[in-house]
Design an enzyme around this catalytic site. Structure first.
Site, mmCIF file in Angstrom:
data_model
loop_
_atom_site.group_PDB
_atom_site.id
_atom_site.type_symbol
_atom_site.label_atom_id
_atom_site.label_comp_id
_atom_site.label_asym_id
_atom_site.label_seq_id
_atom_site.Cartn_x
_atom_site.Cartn_y
_atom_site.Cartn_z
ATOM 1 N N ASP A 177 -11.959 36.815 42.217
ATOM 2 C CA ASP A 177 -11.978 36.233 43.554
ATOM 3 C C ASP A 177 -13.189 35.292 43.632
ATOM 4 O O ASP A 177 -13.989 35.195 42.703
ATOM 5 C CB ASP A 177 -11.996 37.329 44.629
ATOM 6 C CG ASP A 177 -11.470 36.811 45.971
ATOM 7 O OD1 ASP A 177 -11.404 35.577 46.150
ATOM 8 O OD2 ASP A 177 -11.130 37.623 46.838
HETATM 9 C C1 BGC Z 1 -10.514 35.370 49.308
HETATM 10 C C2 BGC Z 1 -9.228 35.155 48.548
HETATM 11 C C3 BGC Z 1 -8.928 33.691 48.439
HETATM 12 C C4 BGC Z 1 -10.101 32.998 47.792
HETATM 13 C C5 BGC Z 1 -9.883 31.520 47.577
HETATM 14 C C6 BGC Z 1 -11.647 34.506 48.790
HETATM 15 O O1 BGC Z 1 -12.745 34.550 49.628
HETATM 16 O O2 BGC Z 1 -10.880 36.736 49.223
HETATM 17 O O3 BGC Z 1 -8.180 35.839 49.195
HETATM 18 O O4 BGC Z 1 -7.746 33.497 47.716
HETATM 19 O O5 BGC Z 1 -11.233 33.179 48.604
HETATM 20 O O6 BGC Z 1 -9.930 30.804 48.736
#
Ligand code: BGC
Length: 765
Positions: A291
């Protein structure tokens, strides 16, 4: 009690390795072709270029945090970027892909990822709302449309579906998933993967799906985002892991490691999770992305400095580093220091290249660059039409005393509330590429649906008055303005509008940005200023229809006890206002059913229908002290899982079984007759729950095992049949063996998890 046997995992790994050794002997021709291509490409790649494939910088605007990636153009030219995210439109994508094709040594096309969560430009209801449709075809369709639009806009990878089971509405990200049930959550995850990826990733409008957040992110302690989870393996296997596994089985091409700690090892560095379970046990063949800065965050988690944690993440099975560049800046040194092996880098690099190959990017790096498609396929009339249907299906009627709804099409109504004539919030959180200006609000929707309604509008309250909350929301782009009128003045205008009308429709709830990432709440009541408005309008004595927009279950005991009708609309997307209006005036009969329990108070959380019994279960009636109960609240939720009303009514017969014993290979059938006994045609979600009465371990009081959404004309009856087989009775026991145990079972059929009719059967006797 018997403990889970750690040898189980070793055995699984051993078996999986044996299987893959056997499989190697008979590699299918298509795989041979990919392998030959990738082997040849990789033989030309330097270590830096291989590590470059594992790097995912953010380019362009950014919604989740600081953009850490700098000098991306130069890195692309040097082959140090595997994909980018937050870049879309055919022009922008073409520009970056061209850099690769003209300037980089090996011309390895980029992936373009983005958070296409509930639609790309045509926005559908927030995922929690999609799930309350209980309509897998519509949900798949929403993902299909999202993928068609995203692929026409240059994208080839979405960070969706989010399949985290969530039982805690304090956690704002409950909005992004399908609620609390592993069975329904699994089916929805599969539908979305199919919708995004189609039958083949080589199709022109297929994009890679990404299962997230692996794993258990929805069980964050205290509902506080990013927080720790600590969970028994039995609970994981039976209650939290099934949707991830189902989406893997459906062929999802990628998985995102979650931010949270799992039993002492954060997911991003958790080898048991990402390698033993995901790959060896489940057979996942795609790639794992961290993530957003998930690898860097292993430092404050306490696993070491950036170099150490980057090595740990790679060794655990994380293939791609989102934004943080820990891989890019440290892996080569870790290789030299023998902290990681060349095989680890090779394996991760190979997985990235395979994904690109399957998308057909090596054959045509500009496959997703097509301005013509962008013009015709994005936000088309047809997509908006489908979005309206899907939004209608997602809405849940929670209360409707005296059949106050639907409204007469010529009624004199007061339309009240900060969300009554609003566009900005309609598309909800995580509508990254969505344009709220394209959305339809409730006022506009009502005018479209029933031009003869006599509407008096009053805002009645600010959406958010609380200074501290306002400050946080506005700092993150909510743009919530305070009205120049005082709170009292706003309320008095609303009261006089109500007094002049036959009925008040009050549209209240959260701001869109009060849901989604980093929006945990400790209080789930309507905000005090909104509640004051509702109370004042209610005091006029006019019937009050409360239309709710929110990203999570709220605590609505007062509202349920006092207002006449309540319609839960979540955030319905681009067509929210038209969908709500169609329901309010009866053009569409609501049929949504909750997928997450609505508690009476925050103190009851976590509260979910498929809980275990205790040794001292409380019957809800007697006044015995030593029972599992509260002294200041009922145990029961306000609205149970599966609950939702219709403008019509349905009557269920008692369940009829064709046999009373399920045997291996010999299923039984259970049927009910459902009759539409009301005044409208309508849809009903007939739900089947099963309880394993005695087990080798304790079992939930009931679990959803089947459902059918049926349409009944008024007066019509349908015979609904479910098949119960051994597979449905299986669960993971103390040895984590997935098996059904002989014994007696209860089954329950009804219109929600509470209002059911029971029967029983046995298995294996
Ligand atoms: C979130 C994800 C997301 C990623 C990219 C993160 O902060 O937890 O769900 O896909 O950012 O934007």
């Amino acid at each position: 009690m018997r403990r889970p046997n750690p040898l189980f995992f070793l055995a699984v790994v051993f078996l999986a390795n044996t299987v893959s050794a056997q499989q190697k002997k008979t590699v299918p021709a298509a795989d041979q072709k990919i392998n030959t291509f990738i082997n040849s490409l990789m033989s030309k790649m330097t270590v830096d270029e291989k590590i470059g494939q594992l790097n995912l910088p953010a380019v362009g605007f950014d919604v989740t945090g600081p953009v850490l990636s700098e000098g991306v153009d130069e890195k692309i030219e040097k082959g140090l970027v595997g994909g980018v995210f937050n870049t879309f439109t055919p022009q922008a994508v073409e520009k970056l892909q061209k850099l690769v094709m003209t300037k980089s040594r090996l011309k390895i096309p980029l992936l373009f990822g983005y958070d296409v969560i509930h639609g790309h430009k045509t926005i559908f209801p927030i995922p929690l709302g999609l799930s309350t449709s209980w309509d897998l075809d519509l949900i798949e369709k929403s993902a299909r449309i999202a993928a068609r639009e995203a692929s026409a806009d240059g994208l080839n990878w979405t960070f969706s579906p989010m399949v985290d089971i969530a039982r805690d509405p304090r956690w704002g990200r409950i909005a992004e998933g399908s609620g609390e049930d592993p069975y329904l959550g699994s089916l929805i995850g599969v539908a979305m993967v199919k919708g995004y990826q189609t039958s083949s990733l080589s199709n022109k409008d297929a994009i890679l799906a990404c299962i997230k957040h692996f794993a258990l992110y929805g069980a964050a302690e205290a509902g506080r985002d990013y927080n720790t989870t600590d969970m028994s393996l039995i609970k994981m296997y039976n209650e939290y892991l099934p949707p991830y596994k189902a989406a893997v089985d459906a062929g999802a091409a990628s998985v995102m490691a979650s931010f949270n700690d799992i039993n002492g090892t954060p997911a991003t560095a958790n080898r048991w999770l990402l390698t033993d379970l995901l790959r060896s046990n489940w057979g996942f063949k795609g790639f794992v992305v961290s993530d957003y800065t998930g690898i860097n965050e292993l430092v404050p988690h306490g696993l070491g400095d950036l170099k150490t944690v980057s090595a740990k993440a790679l060794a655990a099975g994380t293939d791609m580093d989102m934004v943080g560049e820990g891989f890019l800046t440290t892996l080569k040194q870790s290789l030299q220091d023998k902290k990681i092996t060349m095989q680890m880098i090779d394996l991760a690099c190979r997985r990235m290249l395979e994904a690109k190959y399957k998308l057909g990017l090596f054959a045509d790096p500009y496959k997703y660059v097509n301005e013509e498609r962008a013009k015709t396929e994005i936000l088309s009339q047809q997509n908006r039409f489908d979005a309206k249907n899907i939004a209608e299906a997602s809405m849940v009627l929670l209360k409707n005393d005296n059949q106050v709804l639907p409204l007469q099409k010529k009624a004199k109504i007061a339309l009240i509330g900060p969300l009554a004539d609003d566009k900005r919030n309609m598309i909800g959180n995580w509508s990254a590429a969505g344009d709220w200006k394209k959305a339809i609000g409730v006022m506009e929707g009502l005018k479209n649906a029933a031009p003869d309604l006599d509407i008096t509008y009053a805002k009645g309250a600010n959406l958010v008055d609380d200074a501290a909350i306002l400050k946080q929301l506005n700092a993150n782009g909510a743009d919530i303005a305070a009205d120049e009128k005082s709170a009292d003045k706003l309320i008095s205008e609303a009261v006089s509008a109500a007094n002049k009308s036959d009925i008040a429709v009050v549209v209240l709830g959260e701001s869109a940005l009060m849901g989604g990432e980093a929006t945990s709440r400790t209080n789930l009541d309507l905000l005090p200023n909104q509640k004051a408005l509702l109370k004042a309008v209610n005091a006029t004595g006019k019937p009050v229809v409360l239309v709710l927009m929110n990203s999570r279950p709220l605590t609505l005991e007062w509202e349920d006890a006092n207002v006449t009708a309540i319609l839960e609309t979540w955030f319905g997307g681009t067509e929210a206002g038209n969908a709500i209006a169609d329901i309010l005036v009866g053009n569409y009969n609501p049929a949504g059913k909750l997928t997450s329990t609505f508690p009476r108070s925050v103190g009851q959380i976590p509260i979910y229908y498929n809980h275990k019994n205790t040794g001292r279960p409380y019957d809800g009636i007697s006044n015995e002290k030593y029972k599992s109960r509260y002294i200041d609240s009922s145990n029961d939720p306000l609205y149970p899982f599966g609950y939702g009303l219709s403008y019509t009514s349905f009557q269920y017969s008692a369940p009829q079984l064709n046999k009373t014993a399920v045997k291996a290979g010999q299923p039984i059938q259970v049927s009910v007759d459902v009759q539409n006994t009301g005044k409208y045609d309508g849809q009903e979600v007939v739900q089947l729950y099963i309880q394993d009465i005695y087990g080798s371990i304790t079992r939930p009081v009931k679990e959803l095992k089947g459902f059918q959404k049926i349409f009944l004309k008024k007066g019509e009856s349908k015979h609904v049949t479910f098949t119960i087989d051994e597979q449905m009775l299986k669960f993971f026991n103390a040895d984590l063996k997935f098996a059904a145990e002989p014994g007696d079972f209860n089954l329950f059929i009804g219109s929600n998890s509470r209002d059911v009719k029971a029967a029983s059967f046995s298995f294996g006797r």
